[in-house]
Design a protein around this motif. Structure first.
Motif, PDB file in Angstrom:
ATOM      1  N   LEU A 129       0.888  -1.081   0.048  1.00 43.79           N
ATOM      2  CA  LEU A 129      -0.001  -0.070   0.010  1.00 43.79           C
ATOM      3  C   LEU A 129       0.827   1.348   0.165  1.00 43.79           C
ATOM      4  O   LEU A 129       1.936   1.155   0.581  1.00 43.79           O
ATOM      5  CB  LEU A 129      -0.985  -0.039   1.418  1.00 43.79           C
ATOM      6  N   PRO A 130       0.427   2.279  -0.815  1.00 48.23           N
ATOM      7  CA  PRO A 130       1.096   3.700  -0.533  1.00 48.23           C
ATOM      8  C   PRO A 130       1.439   4.053   0.915  1.00 48.23           C
ATOM      9  O   PRO A 130       0.362   3.866   1.787  1.00 48.23           O
ATOM     10  CB  PRO A 130       0.372   4.726  -1.263  1.00 48.23           C
ATOM     11  N   ILE A 131       2.589   4.779   1.246  1.00 48.88           N
ATOM     12  CA  ILE A 131       2.956   5.190   2.589  1.00 48.88           C
ATOM     13  C   ILE A 131       3.426   6.539   2.502  1.00 48.88           C
ATOM     14  O   ILE A 131       4.053   6.825   1.591  1.00 48.88           O
ATOM     15  CB  ILE A 131       4.394   4.304   3.075  1.00 48.88           C
ATOM     16  N   ILE A 132       2.775   7.372   3.249  1.00 45.71           N
ATOM     17  CA  ILE A 132       3.204   8.826   3.522  1.00 45.71           C
ATOM     18  C   ILE A 132       3.756   8.943   4.902  1.00 45.71           C
ATOM     19  O   ILE A 132       3.341   8.442   5.999  1.00 45.71           O
ATOM     20  CB  ILE A 132       1.937   9.835   3.682  1.00 45.71           C
ATOM     21  N   ALA A 133       5.067   9.076   4.943  1.00 45.41           N
ATOM     22  CA  ALA A 133       5.742   9.130   6.295  1.00 45.41           C
ATOM     23  C   ALA A 133       6.195  10.544   6.699  1.00 45.41           C
ATOM     24  O   ALA A 133       6.488  11.653   5.990  1.00 45.41           O
ATOM     25  CB  ALA A 133       7.373   8.391   6.085  1.00 45.41           C
ATOM     26  N   ILE A 134       5.729  10.637   8.120  1.00 44.26           N
ATOM     27  CA  ILE A 134       6.131  11.982   8.799  1.00 44.26           C
ATOM     28  C   ILE A 134       6.898  11.904  10.022  1.00 44.26           C
ATOM     29  O   ILE A 134       6.513  11.492  11.033  1.00 44.26           O
ATOM     30  CB  ILE A 134       4.568  12.631   9.338  1.00 44.26           C
ATOM     31  N   PRO A 135       8.111  11.794   9.941  1.00 38.77           N
ATOM     32  CA  PRO A 135       9.158  11.593  10.879  1.00 38.77           C
ATOM     33  C   PRO A 135       9.052  12.650  12.074  1.00 38.77           C
ATOM     34  O   PRO A 135       8.943  13.907  11.699  1.00 38.77           O
ATOM     35  CB  PRO A 135      10.529  11.629  10.254  1.00 38.77           C
ATOM     36  N   THR A 136       9.285  12.110  13.296  1.00 40.78           N
ATOM     37  CA  THR A 136       8.983  13.572  14.532  1.00 40.78           C
ATOM     38  C   THR A 136      10.282  13.382  15.129  1.00 40.78           C
ATOM     39  O   THR A 136      10.268  14.022  16.108  1.00 40.78           O
ATOM     40  CB  THR A 136       7.847  12.916  15.290  1.00 40.78           C
ATOM     41  N   THR A 137      11.263  12.512  14.761  1.00 44.97           N
ATOM     42  CA  THR A 137      12.687  12.824  15.493  1.00 44.97           C
ATOM     43  C   THR A 137      13.645  13.068  14.033  1.00 44.97           C
ATOM     44  O   THR A 137      13.300  12.799  13.077  1.00 44.97           O
ATOM     45  CB  THR A 137      13.261  11.700  16.126  1.00 44.97           C
ATOM     46  N   ALA A 138      14.876  13.615  14.517  1.00 39.31           N
ATOM     47  CA  ALA A 138      15.667  13.770  13.546  1.00 39.31           C
ATOM     48  C   ALA A 138      16.700  12.560  13.593  1.00 39.31           C
ATOM     49  O   ALA A 138      17.580  12.651  14.611  1.00 39.31           O
ATOM     50  CB  ALA A 138      16.408  15.094  13.560  1.00 39.31           C
ATOM     51  N   GLY A 139      16.289  11.356  13.136  1.00 39.29           N
ATOM     52  CA  GLY A 139      17.182  10.270  13.611  1.00 39.29           C
ATOM     53  C   GLY A 139      17.245   9.354  12.779  1.00 39.29           C
ATOM     54  O   GLY A 139      18.235   8.903  11.980  1.00 39.29           O
ATOM     55  N   THR A 140      16.359   8.340  12.322  1.00 36.96           N
ATOM     56  CA  THR A 140      16.390   6.961  11.749  1.00 36.96           C
ATOM     57  C   THR A 140      16.673   7.280  10.298  1.00 36.96           C
ATOM     58  O   THR A 140      17.115   6.322   9.758  1.00 36.96           O
ATOM     59  CB  THR A 140      15.244   6.292  12.087  1.00 36.96           C
ATOM     60  N   GLY A 141      15.813   8.145   9.603  1.00 31.78           N
ATOM     61  CA  GLY A 141      16.070   8.499   8.326  1.00 31.78           C
ATOM     62  C   GLY A 141      15.236   7.465   7.427  1.00 31.78           C
ATOM     63  O   GLY A 141      15.142   7.227   6.274  1.00 31.78           O
ATOM     64  N   SER A 142      14.278   6.807   8.219  1.00 30.53           N
ATOM     65  CA  SER A 142      13.338   5.524   7.708  1.00 30.53           C
ATOM     66  C   SER A 142      12.412   6.124   6.688  1.00 30.53           C
ATOM     67  O   SER A 142      12.090   5.309   5.866  1.00 30.53           O
ATOM     68  CB  SER A 142      12.554   5.159   8.889  1.00 30.53           C
ATOM     69  N   GLU A 143      12.215   7.514   6.721  1.00 33.93           N
ATOM     70  CA  GLU A 143      11.164   7.965   5.798  1.00 33.93           C
ATOM     71  C   GLU A 143      12.138   7.900   4.136  1.00 33.93           C
ATOM     72  O   GLU A 143      11.226   8.231   3.543  1.00 33.93           O
ATOM     73  CB  GLU A 143      11.215   9.577   5.947  1.00 33.93           C
ATOM     74  N   ALA A 144      13.261   7.721   4.223  1.00 36.10           N
ATOM     75  CA  ALA A 144      13.769   7.810   2.912  1.00 36.10           C
ATOM     76  C   ALA A 144      14.482   6.342   2.672  1.00 36.10           C
ATOM     77  O   ALA A 144      15.369   6.316   1.701  1.00 36.10           O
ATOM     78  CB  ALA A 144      14.843   8.819   2.932  1.00 36.10           C
ATOM     79  N   THR A 145      14.105   5.344   3.215  1.00 37.73           N
ATOM     80  CA  THR A 145      14.737   3.993   2.902  1.00 37.73           C
ATOM     81  C   THR A 145      13.931   2.968   2.599  1.00 37.73           C
ATOM     82  O   THR A 145      12.450   3.082   2.950  1.00 37.73           O
ATOM     83  CB  THR A 145      15.681   3.524   4.183  1.00 37.73           C
ATOM     84  N   GLY A 146      14.089   1.878   2.233  1.00 41.00           N
ATOM     85  CA  GLY A 146      13.238   0.582   1.967  1.00 41.00           C
ATOM     86  C   GLY A 146      13.559  -0.391   2.989  1.00 41.00           C
ATOM     87  O   GLY A 146      13.667  -1.699   2.607  1.00 41.00           O
ATOM     88  N   ILE A 147      13.805   0.074   4.247  1.00 41.49           N
ATOM     89  CA  ILE A 147      14.249  -0.859   5.448  1.00 41.49           C
ATOM     90  C   ILE A 147      13.304  -0.626   6.491  1.00 41.49           C
ATOM     91  O   ILE A 147      13.033   0.696   6.977  1.00 41.49           O
ATOM     92  CB  ILE A 147      15.598  -0.521   5.727  1.00 41.49           C
ATOM     93  N   ALA A 148      13.079  -1.793   7.268  1.00 41.97           N
ATOM     94  CA  ALA A 148      12.228  -1.635   8.536  1.00 41.97           C
ATOM     95  C   ALA A 148      13.055  -2.632   9.394  1.00 41.97           C
ATOM     96  O   ALA A 148      13.199  -3.851   9.026  1.00 41.97           O
ATOM     97  CB  ALA A 148      11.063  -2.027   8.343  1.00 41.97           C
ATOM     98  N   VAL A 149      13.569  -1.983  10.493  1.00 42.00           N
ATOM     99  CA  VAL A 149      13.985  -2.761  11.714  1.00 42.00           C
ATOM    100  C   VAL A 149      13.171  -3.247  12.555  1.00 42.00           C
ATOM    101  O   VAL A 149      12.399  -2.569  13.207  1.00 42.00           O
ATOM    102  CB  VAL A 149      15.122  -1.745  12.450  1.00 42.00           C
ATOM    103  N   LEU A 150      12.880  -4.575  12.544  1.00 41.28           N
ATOM    104  CA  LEU A 150      11.819  -5.275  13.541  1.00 41.28           C
ATOM    105  C   LEU A 150      12.623  -6.375  14.646  1.00 41.28           C
ATOM    106  O   LEU A 150      13.616  -6.846  14.205  1.00 41.28           O
ATOM    107  CB  LEU A 150      10.811  -6.092  12.624  1.00 41.28           C
ATOM    108  N   THR A 151      11.919  -6.287  15.587  1.00 37.45           N
ATOM    109  CA  THR A 151      12.382  -7.483  16.539  1.00 37.45           C
ATOM    110  C   THR A 151      11.245  -8.464  16.939  1.00 37.45           C
ATOM    111  O   THR A 151      10.089  -8.363  16.876  1.00 37.45           O
ATOM    112  CB  THR A 151      12.182  -6.791  17.962  1.00 37.45           C
ATOM    113  N   ASP A 152      11.907  -9.644  16.563  1.00 37.59           N
ATOM    114  CA  ASP A 152      11.089 -10.993  16.942  1.00 37.59           C
ATOM    115  C   ASP A 152      11.171 -11.286  18.313  1.00 37.59           C
ATOM    116  O   ASP A 152      12.445 -11.657  18.845  1.00 37.59           O
ATOM    117  CB  ASP A 152      11.399 -12.040  16.093  1.00 37.59           C
TER     118      ASP A 152
END
Length: 373
Positions: A129-152
């Protein structure tokens, strides 16, 4: 040298840009969406503001997200998307919210749970699905990457999951939403930006476009993070750190991160050290280790950031950590020597293979023992 650079995210940057959310949704003809938000923004009214200003196009909010989002939280979000038939996702928050939303927007189009793709190795679909990202910290850069860091959590396994489908269609970067971030979180996220920039620069997969972005982002962090930590409501400094964050995200997503991020995963899994602080824990040590790699490229980065050489840059990183109350030694991190071999073993994460200097287990152990000196 052959290289390729891709950046499919439309980046909208500037003060008060979240006020354009209704216009953006109309332009894209997005009609039925879910907001995925850090719980804080449900409490302080920011999530409600975005929903209210969406012109009825964002229907509800999912906020069951914790730091280091779990595969179960992604599954819960994905199930709501399926049941309600949502057609797009807006992600509001730090890296945890963004990463959960990115993964859920893809997993929702499957009949599988997230673990199948994250820790069991199944291939993600080429749809999302289309995603719109609104980051609230100046940190991860996740809004500009194709990566998601997850924990099992059941497997005590934290790792990145990558897919071209994780790239947001749009990133709205508005420095005003970061003004309330407290000093400690400002430090953690800012040091994560610095780690992204420096590691992207020296990664074995580095390339010229990413190098230029990495230098620019690292220079901004060195100039503005110490000032912002002391005066967190400085909008100019916030703006520059937001700029550094998204640019560092663009700098590392293709080269990938290296030693400091490899070590950060077990530091978070085993000792619950926040991600940015965990990355910074070994960053100055890796600067010293990698200083002479590839003919001294790291010295060139340091010089462009105003330092005499890489070793002076490493000293600055250590000083910044101390000044901002970050952990700098095993003792401060609560890591005893009996547990060190297990930490070393877990630090042999695949990202370590991207480090320009090959690291053995004995090298990593010596590095940990020398931290803070």
């Amino acid at each position: 040298m052959d290289w390729l650079y891709k950046q499919p995210v439309e980046i909208i940057f500037g003060v008060d840009k979240i006020g354009q959310i209704a216009e953006i949704l109309r332009d894209k003809d997005y009609r039925n969406g879910l907001l995925v938000s850090d719980p804080l923004f449900m409490q302080n009214g920011l999530a409600a503001k975005i929903i209210n200003e969406s012109g009825g196009r964002i229907k509800a909010c999912f906020d069951h997200i914790t730091p280091n989002p779990s595969v179960k939280q992604v599954d819960e979000c994905a199930q709501i998307i399926r049941e309600q038939g949502y057609e797009f996702v807006v992600a509001l928050g730090g890296g945890s919210s963004l990463d959960c939303a990115k993964a859920a927007a893809v997993v929702a189009l499957t009949d599988r749970d997230t673990r199948a793709f994250h820790s069991m190795g199944e291939k993600l679909p080429d749809a999302g699905l289309p995603i719109i990202a609104i980051p609230t910290t100046a940190g991860t850069g996740s809004e500009a990457t194709g990566i998601a860091v997850l924990t099992d959590e059941e497997k005590s396994y934290k790792a990145p999951l990558a897919s071209p489908m994780f790239f947001p269609k749009i990133a709205i970067i508005d420095p005003t939403v970061t003004l309330t971030v407290p000093p400690y979180v400002t430090a953690c996220t800012g040091l994560d930006v610095l780690s992204h920039a420096i590691e992207g620069y020296w990664s074995k997969n580095h390339q010229p476009a990413c190098d230029a972005l990495a230098i620019y982002a690292a220079d901004l962090v060195f100039k503005y993070l110490p000032e912002l930590y002391r005066k967190t409501d400085d909008l100019e400094a916030r703006t520059r750190l937001c700029e550094a964050s998204v640019i560092a995200g663009m700098a590392f997503w293709q080269p990938k991160t290296t030693g400091s991020h490899a070590c950060s995963f077990p530091l978070t899994n085993m000792y619950h050290i926040p991600h940015g602080e965990a990355c910074a824990f070994t960053l100055d040590a890796f600067i010293r280790i990698n200083a002479e790699s590839e003919g001294g490229r790291v010295h060139a980065l340091a010089e462009k950031c105003g330092f005499k050489d890489a070793y002076s840059m490493a000293d600055k990183v250590l000083d910044m950590k101390r000044d901002m109350g970050m952990i700098t030694t095993l003792e401060e991190a609560g890591i005893n020597l009996e547990a060190l071999d297990k930490l070393v073993e877990e630090s042999m994460h695949p990202n370590m293979l991207n480090n320009p200097v090959a690291m053995s287990k004995s090298d990593i152990k010596a590095m940990y023992l020398g931290l803070g000196k």
